[in-house]
Write a protein that holds these residues in place. Structure first.
Motif, PDB file in Angstrom:
ATOM      1  N   VAL A  12      39.198  30.880  53.376  1.00 55.73           N
ATOM      2  CA  VAL A  12      39.245  31.038  51.916  1.00 55.73           C
ATOM      3  C   VAL A  12      40.178  29.977  51.338  1.00 55.73           C
ATOM      4  N   MET A  13      39.677  29.232  50.354  1.00 57.01           N
ATOM      5  CA  MET A  13      40.472  28.157  49.755  1.00 57.01           C
ATOM      6  C   MET A  13      40.517  28.329  48.250  1.00 57.01           C
ATOM      7  N   VAL A  14      41.588  27.804  47.672  1.00 54.41           N
ATOM      8  CA  VAL A  14      41.765  27.825  46.215  1.00 54.41           C
ATOM      9  C   VAL A  14      41.993  26.387  45.779  1.00 54.41           C
ATOM     10  N   ASP A  16      43.624  23.541  43.712  1.00 54.30           N
ATOM     11  CA  ASP A  16      44.814  23.258  42.917  1.00 54.30           C
ATOM     12  C   ASP A  16      44.446  22.148  41.938  1.00 54.30           C
ATOM     13  N   TRP A  22      42.341  21.079  47.579  1.00 53.20           N
ATOM     14  CA  TRP A  22      42.100  22.454  48.020  1.00 53.20           C
ATOM     15  C   TRP A  22      43.271  22.940  48.851  1.00 53.20           C
ATOM     16  N   SER A  25      44.045  29.769  50.943  1.00 49.10           N
ATOM     17  CA  SER A  25      44.507  30.915  50.163  1.00 49.10           C
ATOM     18  C   SER A  25      45.427  31.769  51.024  1.00 49.10           C
ATOM     19  N   GLY A  26      46.522  32.248  50.446  1.00 53.36           N
ATOM     20  CA  GLY A  26      47.460  33.073  51.211  1.00 53.36           C
ATOM     21  C   GLY A  26      48.537  32.205  51.861  1.00 53.36           C
ATOM     22  N   SER A  58      43.362  37.533  51.480  1.00 51.32           N
ATOM     23  CA  SER A  58      43.213  36.110  51.116  1.00 51.32           C
ATOM     24  C   SER A  58      42.427  35.936  49.812  1.00 51.32           C
ATOM     25  N   ILE A  59      41.657  36.962  49.453  1.00 48.61           N
ATOM     26  CA  ILE A  59      40.950  36.922  48.167  1.00 48.61           C
ATOM     27  C   ILE A  59      40.667  38.351  47.728  1.00 48.61           C
ATOM     28  N   CYS A  61      38.700  39.305  44.239  1.00 47.00           N
ATOM     29  CA  CYS A  61      38.159  38.690  43.026  1.00 47.00           C
ATOM     30  C   CYS A  61      36.967  39.485  42.500  1.00 47.00           C
ATOM     31  N   GLN A  78      31.360  28.005  46.304  1.00 46.30           N
ATOM     32  CA  GLN A  78      32.522  28.046  45.410  1.00 46.30           C
ATOM     33  C   GLN A  78      32.127  28.657  44.072  1.00 46.30           C
ATOM     34  N   PHE A  87      37.605  29.373  43.589  1.00 47.25           N
ATOM     35  CA  PHE A  87      37.663  29.784  44.991  1.00 47.25           C
ATOM     36  C   PHE A  87      36.597  29.036  45.773  1.00 47.25           C
TER      37      PHE A  87
END
Ligand SMILES: CC(=O)N[C@@H](Cc1ccccc1Cl)C(=O)N1CCC[C@]12C=C[C@@H]1CC[C@@H](C(=O)N3CCC[C@@H]4C=C[C@H]5CC[C@@H](C(=O)O)N5C(=O)[C@H]43)N1C2=O
Length: 111
Positions: A12-14, A16, A22, A25-26, A58-59, A61, A78, A87
């Motif tokens: 899981v990525m967020v 920036d 990227w 997440s967490g 980690s997510i 949503c 995404q 995300f």
């Protein structure tokens, strides 16, 4: 009161936005088990993921009407949440990406 409609392994990525990159997440990198849960009483849906290693969330949503789910590659999907956070899910396999996306599209159709 919530049932899992689908689960898949993904990193899981967020995104920036300020640094145009990227981030995992967490607190750590790592694979999560990511579910789409349906809250059966109020018929709402959300994506919840927990790291396989330490169960860190980690997510978490909400899936809201109008969400645009972008399948950027066969294994990287995404979307933006309602606060415009982007995300990304880097799936461990194409098969898991496909089944997750299929369920997401069905959920979006019912909203
Ligand atoms: C109109 C719109 O909103 N567009 C959004 C997308 C979108 C469209 C429609 C609805 C919702 C959304 Cl969200 C958009 O374009 N966004 C959202 C934020 C980030 C991004 C902007 C710029 C960068 C350029 C490159 C591209 C990118 O990020 N990737 C290319 C495809 C897969 C590739 C795969 C994996 C990840 C793992 C790390 C990095 C790497 O592989 O090392 N990476 C990548 O590089 C990944 N970008 C994006 O996706």
């Amino acid at each position: 009161s919530e049932q899992s409609l689908v689960s898949a392994r993904a990193s899981v990525m967020v995104y920036d936005d300020s640094h145009k990159r990227w981030l995992p997440s967490g607190t750590s990198q790592g694979i999560s088990k990511v579910h789409i849960y349906q809250h059966v009483i109020n018929n709402t849906f959300r994506v919840v993921g927990r790291k396989l290693q330490d169960h860190e969330v980690s997510i978490n949503c909400a899936i809201l009407r109008g969400l645009k789910y972008n399948q950027a590659t066969p294994t990287f999907h995404q979307w933006r949440d309602n606060r415009q956070v982007v995300f990304g899910l880097n799936f461990s396999s194409k098969e898991e990406a496909d089944s997750f996306a299929q369920t997401m599209m069905v959920v979006l159709d019912t909203l």
